[in-house]
Design a protein around this motif. Structure first.
Motif, short mmCIF file in Angstrom:
data_model
loop_
_atom_site.label_atom_id
_atom_site.label_comp_id
_atom_site.label_asym_id
_atom_site.label_seq_id
_atom_site.Cartn_x
_atom_site.Cartn_y
_atom_site.Cartn_z
N ALA A 138 0.84 -1.21 0.00
CA ALA A 138 0.00 0.00 0.00
C ALA A 138 0.87 1.25 0.00
O ALA A 138 0.60 2.21 -0.73
N PHE A 139 1.93 1.25 0.81
CA PHE A 139 2.84 2.40 0.88
C PHE A 139 3.52 2.64 -0.46
O PHE A 139 3.60 3.78 -0.93
N GLU A 140 3.99 1.59 -1.09
CA GLU A 140 4.67 1.74 -2.39
C GLU A 140 3.71 2.24 -3.46
O GLU A 140 4.07 3.07 -4.29
N TYR A 141 2.48 1.73 -3.48
CA TYR A 141 1.49 2.23 -4.43
C TYR A 141 1.27 3.73 -4.21
O TYR A 141 1.19 4.50 -5.16
N SER A 142 1.17 4.12 -2.95
CA SER A 142 0.88 5.52 -2.63
C SER A 142 2.06 6.44 -2.96
O SER A 142 1.89 7.47 -3.61
N ARG A 143 3.25 6.06 -2.54
CA ARG A 143 4.40 6.96 -2.65
C ARG A 143 5.16 6.84 -3.97
O ARG A 143 5.65 7.84 -4.46
N PHE A 144 5.23 5.65 -4.54
CA PHE A 144 6.04 5.47 -5.74
C PHE A 144 5.22 5.46 -7.02
O PHE A 144 5.73 5.79 -8.08
N GLU A 145 3.95 5.05 -6.92
CA GLU A 145 3.10 5.05 -8.11
C GLU A 145 2.07 6.17 -8.06
O GLU A 145 1.27 6.32 -8.97
N ASP A 146 2.06 6.93 -6.94
CA ASP A 146 1.18 8.10 -6.78
C ASP A 146 -0.29 7.75 -6.98
O ASP A 146 -1.05 8.50 -7.58
N LEU A 147 -0.70 6.58 -6.47
CA LEU A 147 -2.10 6.16 -6.57
C LEU A 147 -2.90 6.75 -5.39
O LEU A 147 -2.36 6.93 -4.30
N THR A 148 -4.16 7.03 -5.63
CA THR A 148 -5.04 7.48 -4.56
C THR A 148 -5.43 6.29 -3.69
O THR A 148 -5.26 5.14 -4.10
N TYR A 149 -5.99 6.57 -2.52
CA TYR A 149 -6.44 5.49 -1.66
C TYR A 149 -7.48 4.63 -2.36
O TYR A 149 -7.49 3.41 -2.21
N ASN A 150 -8.35 5.26 -3.13
CA ASN A 150 -9.37 4.50 -3.86
C ASN A 150 -8.74 3.56 -4.87
O ASN A 150 -9.15 2.41 -5.00
N GLU A 151 -7.74 4.05 -5.60
CA GLU A 151 -7.07 3.22 -6.59
C GLU A 151 -6.33 2.06 -5.92
O GLU A 151 -6.35 0.93 -6.42
N ILE A 152 -5.72 2.34 -4.79
CA ILE A 152 -5.01 1.30 -4.04
C ILE A 152 -6.01 0.25 -3.54
O ILE A 152 -5.78 -0.95 -3.63
N ALA A 153 -7.14 0.73 -3.03
CA ALA A 153 -8.17 -0.18 -2.52
C ALA A 153 -8.65 -1.12 -3.62
O ALA A 153 -8.81 -2.32 -3.39
N LEU A 154 -8.85 -0.58 -4.80
CA LEU A 154 -9.28 -1.42 -5.92
C LEU A 154 -8.21 -2.43 -6.30
O LEU A 154 -8.52 -3.60 -6.53
#
Length: 191
Positions: A138-154
């Motif tokens: 989740a951290f890598e998606y958020s910080r390195f891929e700049d995904l929103t929480y919604n995108e990460i959740a999906l």
């Protein structure tokens, strides 16, 4: 199946609370464009504005059980988008401030500065690999891929709250680990 009742926000909210996807779709089509225009006024980026508005609609759907508390749907959605944009701007500014605080080190072109930056980055990446698996992902998606929480959740097939908890957990662990290292980096930057 569309009728005049769909022009009533009270009817739409009642239907939404009952889980009506048709009501949700009608609300989305009715308000989406205007909310994107409003969000773009805050962030000056139409793609980001659309993403932020979509986040708000996802949140509306997820919290559809509480729609009886909404008196004015238009105002509620507008307020929701405004808050989401402000949160996004704050997050962007804090990242920019962090980058600006590290930038003097990069501008010095100093061997010691370069060594400390590289050592810090290596150490940080190592600590990220030690995070619990789901928190790390989740951290890598958020910080390195700049995904929103919604995108990460999906992507992770979990709720937004779970994403928020995983990233908070990651940050808490990293802050604790960084606590010993940061005074050296900060004192060097303030030279």
């Amino acid at each position: 199946m569309m009728n005049n009742r769909f022009n009533s926000d009270a009817f739409l909210l009642a239907e939404l609370q009952n889980g009506s996807e048709q009501a949700f779709n009608f609300i989305f089509r009715k308000y989406y464009e205007g909310l994107c225009f409003k969000a773009n006024g805050y962030v000056n980026d139409i793609d980001k504005a659309q993403s932020l508005v979509q986040d708000c609609f996802i949140k509306l759907w997820e919290k559809r059980d509480n729609t009886e508390k909404i008196n004015n749907l238009s105002a509620y959605l507008s307020f929701m988008v405004r808050n989401r944009c402000i949160d996004y701007i704050r997050k962007s500014e804090s990242i920019k401030n962090l980058h600006d605080s590290i930038a003097p080190c990069q501008d010095k072109n100093d061997v010691e500065c370069t060594f400390i930056s590289e050592e810090f980055e290596t150490w940080l990446m190592y600590k990220i690999t030690l995070l619990p698996k789901k928190s790390r992902i989740a951290f890598e998606y958020s910080r390195f891929e700049d995904l929103t929480y919604n995108e990460i959740a999906l992507k992770m097939n979990i709720s937004n709250k779970a994403v928020e908890a995983l990233i908070s957990r990651s940050l808490r662990i990293l802050r604790k680990d960084l606590q010993l290292y940061l005074p050296f980096l900060i004192s060097f930057l303030l030279k």
